[in-house]
Design an enzyme around this catalytic site. Structure first.
Site, mmCIF file in Angstrom:
data_model
loop_
_atom_site.group_PDB
_atom_site.id
_atom_site.type_symbol
_atom_site.label_atom_id
_atom_site.label_comp_id
_atom_site.label_asym_id
_atom_site.label_seq_id
_atom_site.Cartn_x
_atom_site.Cartn_y
_atom_site.Cartn_z
ATOM 1 N N SER A 251 0.810 -1.223 0.000
ATOM 2 C CA SER A 251 0.000 0.000 0.000
ATOM 3 C C SER A 251 0.842 1.271 0.000
ATOM 4 O O SER A 251 0.446 2.284 -0.580
ATOM 5 C CB SER A 251 -0.965 0.003 1.186
ATOM 6 O OG SER A 251 -0.277 -0.203 2.392
ATOM 7 N N HIS A 302 1.677 4.972 4.743
ATOM 8 C CA HIS A 302 0.895 5.544 3.644
ATOM 9 C C HIS A 302 1.320 6.983 3.353
ATOM 10 O O HIS A 302 1.480 7.369 2.191
ATOM 11 C CB HIS A 302 -0.597 5.505 3.993
ATOM 12 C CG HIS A 302 -1.155 4.124 4.044
ATOM 13 N ND1 HIS A 302 -2.441 3.845 4.461
ATOM 14 C CD2 HIS A 302 -0.597 2.916 3.722
ATOM 15 C CE1 HIS A 302 -2.654 2.547 4.386
ATOM 16 N NE2 HIS A 302 -1.553 1.965 3.952
#
Length: 322
Positions: A251, A302
């Site tokens: 991610s 992230h």
């Protein structure tokens, strides 16, 4: 697609979707045979035989009592050459271009067959377009394949297809701060290709498949790889600096692709409009919000991925930006 394969494709699809029977016809000299399809309608047995310019006049038209329709398949070698067709045959010939995948000529009295063939050629164009898309997105497909392969390996060692054993993940290179501090810096990279469960993998790979081809197209394959790995490494560094937990997943790198797409959209806003910038910012914002509300989400990873993707894409720049 080779000429023989193209004709075979048309024959197969016509017989499958329009209830034709596959048949075989002989040449006038009896030395060769040609494949065709036939169907009886209103008491008339109509046969379509698939030929090229070299044998267009060599098929035996006297075989059985049937109406013979010639389907002339042009290819790259002869598509621009003059095709000599006898005047008496001109209303019994359909011409298709294999290279361009299109119906070139169909007389009005054969428009039923032309319409059927046209629909099949349209379907074939869609299939070939998907193949070209996959070929153009070879880096994205390769990255997905590596992630899936690594998940299969960890699932085998974990003896669980749905969830990976944390000990197995650590063994194969998860981000563990203490181990990185001891010099195992490779974990900043290997953590990108590990996933904690099947749902985790599927969600990340779907995101990569949806976003990757766009970034691969606008930045090119080499720059795309640089952005992906650089963003993933910056993501791991952020996680190492600001998060104590074990961390894995693609991610961070995917957030980096979002950052790269944002840079492209911002620089091209005068040409493509500001809507794309707003949409990408919305996607980033929604994902950060989801990360803040759900447990076990590495939000610093992230954030690092987005920052890394933005910074690297500013350096390498899209090939579409002049």
């Amino acid at each position: 697609m080779k000429k023989e394969e193209f004709s075979k494709f048309l024959i197969d699809m016509m017989s499958r979707h329009y209830e034709y029977n596959i048949t075989e016809l002989s040449s006038k000299d009896g030395r060769n045979t040609f494949w065709g399809i036939q169907k009886e309608k209103n008491g008339i047995n109509r046969c379509l035989v698939f030929l090229n310019k070299d044998n267009i006049s060599n098929v035996d038209t006297n075989e059985s009592q049937q109406e013979l329709i010639k389907v002339l398949v042009l290819n790259k070698e002869n598509e621009k050459e003059e095709i000599k067709v006898q005047d008496k045959d001109i209303n019994k010939i359909i011409i298709v271009d294999e290279e361009k995948n299109k119906l070139v000529y169909c007389p009005q009295e054969l428009e039923e067959f032309g319409a059927q063939m046209y629909s099949i050629l349209q379907y074939n164009e869609k299939v070939e377009s998907e193949k070209r898309k996959d070929k153009k997105s070879i880096i994205t497909i390769s990255l997905i394949s590596i992630n899936v392969l690594m998940y299969i390996i960890t699932a085998i060692f974990s003896r669980n297809i749905l969830d990976s054993d944390i000990r197995v993940l650590i063994y194969f290179g998860a981000k563990v701060n203490e181990l990185i501090s001891r010099g195992e810096y490779y974990r900043l990279v290997t953590a990108m290709f590990l996933h904690g469960g099947l749902v985790h993998l599927v969600l990340n790979m779907y995101s990569l498949y949806a976003l990757g081809p766009l970034v691969e197209k606008v930045y090119g394959k080499i720059k795309y790889i640089i952005i992906y790995f650089a963003a993933g490494i910056v993501s791991s560094i952020f996680s190492y600096l600001f998060s104590e937990g074990v961390s894995i997943g693609a991610s961070g790198a995917i957030f980096g692709l979002l950052g790269a797409a944002l840079v492209f959209a911002f620089k091209m806003r005068d040409r493509i409009g500001k809507g794309m910038v707003t949409n990408i910012l919305s996607v980033i914002g929604i994902n950060i919000f989801i990360g803040l509300t759900l447990p076990n989400i590495d939000n610093f990873g992230h954030l690092g991925g987005v920052i890394g993707g933005i910074l690297v894409s500013l350096i390498v720049e899209s090939k579409f930006i002049k």
